[in-house]
Design a protein around this motif. Structure first.
Motif, PDB file in Angstrom:
ATOM      1  N   UNK A   1      81.134  41.980  95.296  1.00 31.21           N
ATOM      2  CA  UNK A   1      80.435  41.530  94.082  1.00 31.21           C
ATOM      3  C   UNK A   1      79.156  42.351  93.903  1.00 31.21           C
ATOM      4  N   UNK A   2      78.668  42.432  92.676  1.00 33.19           N
ATOM      5  CA  UNK A   2      77.405  43.158  92.463  1.00 33.19           C
ATOM      6  C   UNK A   2      76.223  42.409  93.079  1.00 33.19           C
ATOM      7  N   UNK A   3      75.171  43.132  93.373  1.00 29.99           N
ATOM      8  CA  UNK A   3      73.933  42.510  93.839  1.00 29.99           C
ATOM      9  C   UNK A   3      73.240  41.866  92.638  1.00 29.99           C
ATOM     10  N   UNK A   4      72.246  41.056  92.910  1.00 27.67           N
ATOM     11  CA  UNK A   4      71.588  40.279  91.870  1.00 27.67           C
ATOM     12  C   UNK A   4      70.998  41.115  90.726  1.00 27.67           C
ATOM     13  N   UNK A   5      70.358  42.249  90.982  1.00 25.92           N
ATOM     14  CA  UNK A   5      69.797  42.994  89.850  1.00 25.92           C
ATOM     15  C   UNK A   5      70.821  43.317  88.767  1.00 25.92           C
ATOM     16  N   UNK A   6      72.037  43.691  89.178  1.00 26.74           N
ATOM     17  CA  UNK A   6      73.076  44.011  88.197  1.00 26.74           C
ATOM     18  C   UNK A   6      73.508  42.764  87.421  1.00 26.74           C
ATOM     19  N   UNK A   7      73.660  41.649  88.112  1.00 27.70           N
ATOM     20  CA  UNK A   7      74.067  40.411  87.455  1.00 27.70           C
ATOM     21  C   UNK A   7      72.990  39.947  86.480  1.00 27.70           C
TER      22      UNK A   7
ATOM     23  N   UNK B   1      63.767  36.078  94.384  1.00 29.30           N
ATOM     24  CA  UNK B   1      64.702  37.199  94.242  1.00 29.30           C
ATOM     25  C   UNK B   1      64.083  38.330  93.428  1.00 29.30           C
ATOM     26  N   UNK B   2      63.291  37.999  92.432  1.00 25.47           N
ATOM     27  CA  UNK B   2      62.598  39.017  91.637  1.00 25.47           C
ATOM     28  C   UNK B   2      61.688  39.840  92.539  1.00 25.47           C
TER      29      UNK B   2
ATOM     30  N   UNK C   1      62.036  40.072  95.887  1.00 24.77           N
ATOM     31  CA  UNK C   1      62.909  40.752  96.855  1.00 24.77           C
ATOM     32  C   UNK C   1      63.405  42.090  96.306  1.00 24.77           C
ATOM     33  N   UNK C   2      63.814  42.093  95.048  1.00 27.96           N
ATOM     34  CA  UNK C   2      64.391  43.293  94.446  1.00 27.96           C
ATOM     35  C   UNK C   2      63.412  44.077  93.582  1.00 27.96           C
ATOM     36  N   UNK C   3      62.168  43.635  93.514  1.00 27.57           N
ATOM     37  CA  UNK C   3      61.153  44.312  92.702  1.00 27.57           C
ATOM     38  C   UNK C   3      61.651  44.513  91.273  1.00 27.57           C
ATOM     39  N   UNK C   4      62.079  43.415  90.659  1.00 24.71           N
ATOM     40  CA  UNK C   4      62.645  43.466  89.306  1.00 24.71           C
ATOM     41  C   UNK C   4      61.532  43.430  88.259  1.00 24.71           C
TER      42      UNK C   4
END
Length: 188
Positions: free
Chosen positions: A65-71, A100-101, A103-106
């Protein structure tokens, strides 16, 4: 009800709420649920058996499955257009998104205003034994599979619709003001 509301729910892989392994949403537009969907997410973290027992999602279900940024990026257009994002126990779901934001530096995550249907339901249905989502689904007389992110989001949207109909208030933000339930803001 000339408003668009996005009900959002996340499931997590372990006790750290940033470990999102599923995102579900339901769009309530002008009083109708017009879309309900869910995406599995590779949390890029280990799973706890306790969490697996709750939602049934296993590492093998999300390995490709895609990681969270892609979803999340596929949800950005919706997030930018809705009047309010809601969740049942928003402190958990929005807290998970907030972690999560980070964590992924969104940095591109849109600023959203959100509300909480569990807090609203406590004010508007005081006679119920509790205000858990399965209790609310039973009260609304709708079928429900608990801890399935899409189902949780759908029931959250239906609950919001019921509360707006019950009060005659057509604005989700006004419903929060009417019940003295504060909305929150999630911003990066």
């Amino acid at each position: 009800m000339n408003h668009t509301i996005l009900a959002l729910d996340v499931e997590t892989a372990n006790r750290d709420s940033r470990s999102i392994c599923s995102v579900g949403w339901s769009i309530l537009q002008n009083g109708d649920v017009v879309e309900t969907d869910q995406r599995l997410v590779n949390p890029e973290e280990d799973f706890d058996m306790g969490n697996i027992r709750v939602h049934g999602i296993r590492p093998s279900d999300v390995w490709d499955a895609p990681a969270l940024p892609e979803v999340l990026s596929s949800l950005y257009p919706i997030l930018r257009e809705v009047d309010l994002v809601i969740a049942h126990n928003a402190s958990f779901d929005m807290g998970a998104l907030r972690k999560a934001i980070v964590k992924y530096d969104l940095f591109d995550f849109p600023t959203i205003e959100y509300g909480c249907t569990v807090k609203l339901s406590r004010k508007l249905y005081p006679g119920l034994p509790n205000h858990k989502l399965n209790t609310m689904a039973e009260h609304l007389n709708v079928p429900f599979i608990h801890h399935d992110a899409a189902e949780d989001a759908r029931v959250c949207a239906l609950l919001m619709r019921d509360m707006m109909q019950k009060t005659g208030i057509t604005s989700p933000k006004e419903l929060h003001r009417y019940t003295s339930v504060k909305t929150g803001t999630l911003a990066y």
